[in-house]
Design a protein around this motif. Sequence first.
Motif, PDB file in Angstrom:
ATOM      1  N   GLY A 177      10.636   2.154   2.670  1.00  0.00           N
ATOM      2  CA  GLY A 177      10.546   1.269   1.510  1.00  0.00           C
ATOM      3  C   GLY A 177       9.150   0.677   1.377  1.00  0.00           C
ATOM      4  O   GLY A 177       8.986  -0.508   1.051  1.00  0.00           O
ATOM      5  N   CYS A 226      10.066   6.325  -4.762  1.00  0.00           N
ATOM      6  CA  CYS A 226       8.960   5.552  -4.167  1.00  0.00           C
ATOM      7  C   CYS A 226       8.589   4.365  -5.054  1.00  0.00           C
ATOM      8  O   CYS A 226       7.437   3.927  -5.054  1.00  0.00           O
ATOM      9  CB  CYS A 226       7.731   6.426  -3.962  1.00  0.00           C
ATOM     10  SG  CYS A 226       8.033   7.924  -3.038  1.00  0.00           S
ATOM     11  N   ALA A 250       8.993   1.332  -4.873  1.00  0.00           N
ATOM     12  CA  ALA A 250       8.496   0.110  -4.223  1.00  0.00           C
ATOM     13  C   ALA A 250       6.976   0.127  -4.049  1.00  0.00           C
ATOM     14  O   ALA A 250       6.354  -0.914  -3.876  1.00  0.00           O
ATOM     15  CB  ALA A 250       9.178  -0.080  -2.874  1.00  0.00           C
TER      16      ALA A 250
END
Length: 661
Positions: A185, A217, A219
């Motif tokens: 994350g 992806c 984050a």
Amino acid sequence: MSAIQSVSHETRVFNPSEEFKRQANISGMAAYKALCDEAERDFTGFWGRLANENLKFSKPFTQVLDETNAPFYKWFTGGELNVSANCLEKNIDAGLGDKVAIIFEADGGEVTKVTYKELLTRVNKLANGLKSLGVNKGDRVVIYMPMSIEGVAAMHACARIGAIHSVVFGGFSAKALQDRIVDTGAVAVITADQQVRGGKQLPLKTIVDEALSLGGCEAVKNVIVYKRTGADVGMQAGRDVYMHELAGKQSDQCAPVMVDSEHPLFILYTSGSTGKPKGVQHSSAGYLLWALLTMKWTFDLKPNDVFWCTADIGWVTGHSYITYGPLAAGATQIVFEGVPTFPNAGRFWDMIARHKATIFYTAPTAIRSLIKASEADEKVHPKSYDLSSLRLMGSVGEPINPEAWMWYYKNVGGERCPIVDTFWQTETGGHMITPLPGATPLVPGSCTLPLPGIMAAVVDETGGDLPNGQGGILVVKRPWPSMIRTIWGDPDRFKKSYFPEELGGKLYLAGDGAVRDKDNGNFTIMGRIDDVLNVSGHRMGTMEIESSLVANELVAEAAVVGRPDDLTGEAIVAFVVLKGDRPADDELRAKLANELKGWVGKDIGPIAKPKEIRFGDNLPKTRSGKIMRRLLRSLAKGEQITQDTSTLENPAILDQLGKAN
Ligand code: WT7
């Protein structure tokens, strides 16, 4: 295993010289035994003493070891510290500010040196840059960097602000990178425009772009790009920023964020026997303690040493013995961008001579390839270089065969330098079983004895102790400070993989087979007992490669095994059943094999490419449908099948698979 088994017949013993022994940090077997006894007698007192003597806590710990939630052990609880400050300020405060911390040598030979003070400035500016982008304590940052001062600084910048780094080796594919970005994350990725290895410029930033485009992806808010070559890589406005622009405008002061002893310092992925790679989570205090102590014990580090570990920061060896151990110990170390064979196979020896390296730490696979090269060309033979600065050498990553050990000892170490054959793992954080150079009698091919405080043992399938001389399962009976804390996001898998119920749930299972000799209890590692391969010191799960192969539209089924290899230790051999008919034509099979090798290389990374692919109409299976891997292992080696094949559903398949394509 043939090369490995020959180890147990080894009778040569090399005692430490009086000269080495006299100056050693741990001098003589009595000193080693005294430390082992202290750990036996007062386990927590021993570790508590070492932590207080070696680490700088901003808040002292109140308990050495908390076992209430075993196997989720906690060490030095209640304590607070910062890992980066324990490497940089600690040494600057001790008067080492102007000492060279890193001698960096680029692929092309340019040398850059940074002192401890200069490194702190770089780290602070980058740490402030990360903060300005909103990276906070506990956030994950993926680092996909070439070997560089900036790569080391990026790791320290994270540690400084309590962010958790996850370094991904620059040889991994976009898909492998994406997997790790998703699993952690991550909120940011630190990379370079390109990397330079063996005179070639290779992509990094474009692979990051590809990884991020694969989805999951979201984050990731920023990509920080170190300008290595200046190649035009395309920067996405609002997301991508050059490292020098980000760091350039920051203050050179950045107060380190004090974190709990157990705060995760990093996550590093490694292959297991099943499923996707495991995110091995390490702590702050316990991890650093062992990285630092093993520098003093195993590497006998002294203030004037020039230490060189040839590993990449993408592997645990680079974490413990480049980024953290040597810097915590206030050492001067060499960091090398390139490869051992460029511009020629004398590069390592040339660099040792030019930088006057005193301690050299590398992998058996590198040694074996350099033996071959120097047999073919005198000019790159170690005897053509002045290696008199060396006083100690190490080996890591895989068993070293006695022939390679002897060559290393004679030709590189001039029969003067002890060799520490260090057995350890990504999960152990630092050395576990290794000679102490000023104490332990060396036996080629044996990693000899556990370090003080490491309760290693050989047991049977039920966890019962085995006598010396009998091979079995390698375990560790008590926790140790730098051990893996959990698998990121998967505590159940952590428990099942490392503390299995079959062994009673209390023993740490390394995953290797081992035997201790009858005379001295020296350990010899006999290789993995699970479906994990070791290719050139790199760990690869057979399942990972199989999943990659069956993801190809032509492949119906695949089974992957290891085969002993003179150069790489083990080589990957894949047995493949196609969806369509097995081509009868040799050339067509060779073409298909190449295509599939390229596929795996692209999917996981070049290190996962099978050396050989064989096609069959089927795989050898039991009547219940289980693939008989032991037969495949024999076939891959070219052995006659002597095992019982009566449970086999389709024995005729062995003839077909027994032949190379
Ligand atoms: C596996 C761990 C150790 C850091 C780099 C690899 C094998 C490692 C030795 C050695 C025999 C060794 C084991 C171990 N291994 N060092 N000195 N002698 N085998 O770390 O990728 O986590 O791999 O490497 O099989 O389990 P890793």
